[in-house]
Design an enzyme around this catalytic site. Structure first.
Site, PDB file in Angstrom:
ATOM      1  CG  ASN A  17      -4.826   3.560   6.138  1.00  0.00           C
ATOM      2  OD1 ASN A  17      -5.697   3.827   6.951  1.00  0.00           O
ATOM      3  ND2 ASN A  17      -3.847   2.712   6.388  1.00  0.00           N
ATOM      4  CD  GLU A  18      -1.526   4.030   9.820  1.00  0.00           C
ATOM      5  OE1 GLU A  18      -0.687   3.285   9.282  1.00  0.00           O
ATOM      6  OE2 GLU A  18      -1.937   3.864  10.975  1.00  0.00           O
ATOM      7  CD1 TRP A  61       4.978  -3.597  14.200  1.00  0.00           C
ATOM      8  CD2 TRP A  61       2.826  -3.681  13.638  1.00  0.00           C
ATOM      9  NE1 TRP A  61       4.310  -2.693  14.995  1.00  0.00           N
ATOM     10  CE2 TRP A  61       2.981  -2.724  14.674  1.00  0.00           C
ATOM     11  CE3 TRP A  61       1.548  -3.912  13.119  1.00  0.00           C
ATOM     12  CZ2 TRP A  61       1.911  -2.010  15.188  1.00  0.00           C
ATOM     13  CZ3 TRP A  61       0.500  -3.189  13.650  1.00  0.00           C
ATOM     14  CH2 TRP A  61       0.678  -2.245  14.658  1.00  0.00           C
ATOM     15  CG  PHE A  92      -1.659 -14.807  12.180  1.00  0.00           C
ATOM     16  CD1 PHE A  92      -2.525 -15.677  12.840  1.00  0.00           C
ATOM     17  CD2 PHE A  92      -0.969 -15.259  11.060  1.00  0.00           C
ATOM     18  CE1 PHE A  92      -2.680 -16.989  12.389  1.00  0.00           C
ATOM     19  CE2 PHE A  92      -1.128 -16.562  10.609  1.00  0.00           C
ATOM     20  CZ  PHE A  92      -1.987 -17.434  11.267  1.00  0.00           C
ATOM     21  CG  HIS A  93      -3.352  -6.491  13.352  1.00  0.00           C
ATOM     22  ND1 HIS A  93      -4.389  -5.990  14.103  1.00  0.00           N
ATOM     23  CD2 HIS A  93      -2.293  -5.681  13.575  1.00  0.00           C
ATOM     24  CE1 HIS A  93      -3.976  -4.905  14.741  1.00  0.00           C
ATOM     25  NE2 HIS A  93      -2.702  -4.700  14.445  1.00  0.00           N
ATOM     26  NE  ARG A 142      -0.598  -0.643   4.852  1.00  0.00           N
ATOM     27  CZ  ARG A 142      -1.224  -0.785   6.003  1.00  0.00           C
ATOM     28  NH1 ARG A 142      -2.535  -0.678   6.058  1.00  0.00           N
ATOM     29  NH2 ARG A 142      -0.566  -1.034   7.109  1.00  0.00           N
ATOM     30  CD  GLU A 144      -1.870  -5.118   8.863  1.00  0.00           C
ATOM     31  OE1 GLU A 144      -1.078  -4.846   9.764  1.00  0.00           O
ATOM     32  OE2 GLU A 144      -2.766  -4.354   8.462  1.00  0.00           O
ATOM     33  CD  GLU A 150      -6.028   2.044  11.520  1.00  0.00           C
ATOM     34  OE1 GLU A 150      -5.040   1.388  11.884  1.00  0.00           O
ATOM     35  OE2 GLU A 150      -6.177   2.443  10.367  1.00  0.00           O
TER      36      GLU A 150
HETATM   37  C1  GAL Z   1      -2.391   0.704  10.751  1.00  0.00           C
HETATM   38  C2  GAL Z   1      -3.077   0.713   9.401  1.00  0.00           C
HETATM   39  C3  GAL Z   1      -4.105  -0.385   9.285  1.00  0.00           C
HETATM   40  C4  GAL Z   1      -3.529  -1.678   9.764  1.00  0.00           C
HETATM   41  C5  GAL Z   1      -3.086  -1.486  11.183  1.00  0.00           C
HETATM   42  C6  GAL Z   1      -2.620  -2.732  11.880  1.00  0.00           C
HETATM   43  O1  GAL Z   1      -1.177   1.332  10.739  1.00  0.00           O
HETATM   44  O2  GAL Z   1      -3.684   1.940   9.135  1.00  0.00           O
HETATM   45  O3  GAL Z   1      -4.523  -0.488   7.935  1.00  0.00           O
HETATM   46  O4  GAL Z   1      -2.469  -2.045   8.938  1.00  0.00           O
HETATM   47  O5  GAL Z   1      -2.049  -0.549  11.221  1.00  0.00           O
HETATM   48  O6  GAL Z   1      -1.398  -3.178  11.464  1.00  0.00           O
END
Ligand code: GAL
Length: 671
Positions: free
Chosen positions: A157-158, A323, A365-366, A119, A363, A315
């Site tokens: 996003n970010e 990560w 496993f997030h 991204r 992601e 978020e």
């Molecule tokens: C943020 C991002 C999300 C997702 C989240 C968890 O930085 O905006 O899309 O990646 O981290 O890793």
């Protein structure tokens, strides 16, 4: 710096506190989506962020738009009573576009383009990306304008996450233009960057490049490259916002920041006036035993950059990230404490990445509000309880954090300047000092506003200037004015060393504050992580020491060991009236720092938000209709706070001493 007149924050997108998260229904079959909506309703979700990575869904082929999926989702969400924070999908460049225009990929400092995919795979200065991104934003905004589900816009996003520093030819051209606009003439530029050093003077703007090779670079050039990169990304935000404003003039527009300790990839405090609502993504680092303090720092900083008003937690994580080397789950009780700690410090929302845990993709496993295990999981149970708590806290929405008597000054540019070029120590961490001081104040339940360095300081009792390496003459003047008007100022080592050009202010460190402090130092004596020095009052100095002289200040403590033994370490200059200016020429270990702050706060008459037992966090939010004391016990033992009122989470009335169970939270409506 792009300009646009700041717009006041428009109405909040949800009644009361917002609750929800990123929602990616494009990853799931229809029956799962229906289950999602039923569960969201059940637990009180009222806002989701939709379509963050949906560009290819909206425009599957060049110029062919298809919003049928989006229409269906917006209708379903609307029927379910869930509002939508709709994203412009510009963070995820479609693969067809990468194939058509590979030149818009960002390039690293060696000139290697990033691979397509992932991204934010675009050069922020690319006119090709700008055209394609504005085309999809225009089509999207035209299409959804007037849809009742859409209550706010979320740009990309970010911004800068992964592509903040580009060295492609287009970025080089843009940097040259940016520099020319800033300095006007090559002579002015050579002077500002001090290019006569090593005979590097430019004779034309055409000779300037982004600082991309591995040789030592000029500190002024490096700092300006950071500023330029931030401005290039802000341009993209503003261009998208302008399109959205044309089609939906009443909807608030924001983008999700990544405000932590700093310095950040872009200059959020300078971006904030362009946000209708200032929003943040915050992720704790599991192995950090003081992560709750780091979280509180980011909250206090968010409040500072959103001018005190409510901000939006866009978020955070319900459990582990994915990560880190080892991704630790949240401990029992932590989900609620983290969520309400953000609210305590001024957020009017609790939002997560993401609603349902993905099965596949980067992601997978997030953690998420709804884990792979489904609704019978501990996380979903905690999330359900949180939904109930947020409903009980409805009346808190719109109130603001009150009672801050201490301000800590922060500036992203100071952090950038510190890492731009060679320094007395080349492992400098901008936020070490500020975090230590903030943590010590946190432990004293003292409310602190972390403010941009140019803020109005009137009304505070104490202003702390921690490691503010770069300071403008104007900002230094405002700190001195504050002390001259009777306030207490604490300046720590490595503050006020350089000006906005990253040029040393000569004549004794810290040049910008020397007169105010009545003390100055001639040389740095950095300490290794293993070293420390003792002070003659028993305190211990770490990280750095200096050869200090006084010139009007009283010596509070001197060095009694190390290379500068016998010289002053901590000084205090009394100003007319109640004003005073302290200089801390070293960082203090936690115990010494605590004693130092107790003395400073005591003299200045600073009071805590409440008297609490160790480990209990206390912050107050107030409005014209109520006063709410948030008490969060981060300790493993039961605690207490001296306060009176009704706990909004349980309905229990407390007189005089409020028990705050180990790991628990109480939100008191005070009487
Ligand atoms: C943020 C991002 C999300 C997702 C989240 C968890 O930085 O905006 O899309 O990646 O981290 O890793």
């Amino acid at each position: 710096m792009p300009t646009e007149s700041p717009r006041p924050v428009t109405a909040w997108p949800t009644p009361a506190l917002s609750f929800g998260g990123d929602y990616s229904p494009e990853q799931w079959p229809h029956e799962t989506v229906l289950e999602d909506l039923a569960l969201m309703r059940e637990i009180g979700v009222n806002l989701v962020t939709l379509g963050v990575f949906s560009w290819v869904k909206h425009e599957p082929r060049d110029g062919q738009f298809d919003f049928s999926w989006l229409d269906g989702m917006l209708d379903l969400l609307h029927e379910a009573g869930i509002r939508v924070d709709l994203a412009t999908p510009t963070a995820s460049v479609p693969m067809w576009l990468h194939r058509l225009h590979p030149e818009m990929l960002p390039q690293d400092e060696f000139g290697h383009p990033l691979a397509p995919g992932g991204r934010n795979g675009f050069c922020p200065s690319s006119p090709v990306y700008r055209d394609f991104s504005l085309r999809i934003v225009e089509a999207l905004a035209t299409h959804v304008a007037g849809h009742p589900a859409v209550v706010m816009w979320h740009v990309g996003n970010e911004l800068g996450g992964g592509n903040a520093r580009c060295h492609c030819p287009v970025s080089n051209d843009h940097f040259r233009r940016w520099v020319q606009q800033r300095y006007g003439s090559v002579d002015a530029l050579n002077e500002a960057w001090g290019m006569s050093f090593w005979g590097n003077s430019y004779s034309s703007f055409e000779e300037i490049t982004t600082p991309s090779s591995r040789t030592a670079h000029n500190p002024g050039q490096l700092l300006d490259y950071e500023r330029f990169s931030s401005d290039a990304l802000l341009d993209q935000y503003l261009a998208e916002k302008a399109v959205l404003r044309r089609h939906t003039p009443d909807l608030p527009v924001t983008t999700n920041f990544m405000v932590g300790l700093g310095p950040d990839v872009v200059d959020y405090a300078r971006w904030a006036p362009h946000m209708d609502i200032v929003a943040n993504d915050h992720y704790t680092y599991g192995p950090d035993p003081l992560r709750h303090q780091e979280l509180s720092f980011s909250g206090d900083r968010m409040r500072g950059i959103s001018a005190g008003g409510p901000w939006m937690l866009m978020e955070h994580a319900a459990g582990a990230a994915s990560w880190h080397a080892i991704n630790q789950a949240k401990k029992p009780g932590e989900l609620l404490r983290h969520a309400l700690a953000h609210v305590a410090r001024g957020s009017d929302s609790v939002m997560y990445f993401q609603w349902r845990a993905s099965k596949s993709g980067t992601e997978q496993f997030h953690s998420a509000m709804l884990p792979h295990a489904g609704r019978t999981s501990r996380i979903f149970g905690d999330i359900t309880a949180l939904g109930g708590h947020l409903a009980s806290l409805a009346e808190v929405a719109g109130s603001t954090v009150t009672g801050a008597q201490v301000a800590l000054l922060h500036d992203n540019e100071a952090g950038w300047a510190l890492k731009s070029g060679l320094k007395p120590t080349n492992q400098p961490v901008y936020a070490d000092t500020i975090r230590a001081i903030h943590g010590s104040l946190f432990e004293r339940a003292v409310t602190v506003d972390v403010l941009p360095a140019w803020s109005d300081l009137a009304g505070y009792k104490v202003v702390i200037v921690p490691g503010l390496f770069l300071v403008s003459a104007e900002n230094a003047r405002s700190v001195a004015d504050f002390a001259e008007a009777g306030g207490t100022v604490v300046v720590t080592w490595f503050s006020g060393i350089v000006d906005e050009r990253n040029t040393v202010i000569t004549g004794g460190y810290p040049g910008a504050f020397r007169d105010l402090l009545g003390a100055w130092s001639e040389e740095f004596y950095p300490l290794t992580p293993e070293e420390s020095v003792t002070l003659d009052n028993g305190w211990r100095g770490i990280r750095s020491s200096e050869l200090v002289h006084t010139d009007g200040a009283e010596v509070i403590a001197g060095y009694s060991s190390g290379d500068v033994a016998g010289y002053p370490a901590v000084t205090r200059r009394a100003l007319a009236g109640t004003g005073s200016a302290w200089y801390l020429s070293t960082d203090l270990d936690p115990a010494s720092l605590g004693e130092f702050l107790d003395r400073v706060l005591g003299e200045a008459g600073v009071t805590p938000a409440a008297r609490v037992s160790p480990g209990v966090e206390a912050v107050r939010r107030s409005s014209s209709t109520g006063s709410y004391l948030f008490l969060l016990n981060h300790a493993a033992t039961d605690g207490w706070a001296d306060a009176t009122g009704v706990d909004l989470l349980t309905g229990t009335r407390h007189e005089a001493r409020v028990p705050v169970p180990a790991g628990g939270v109480v939100v008191l409506r005070e009487e």
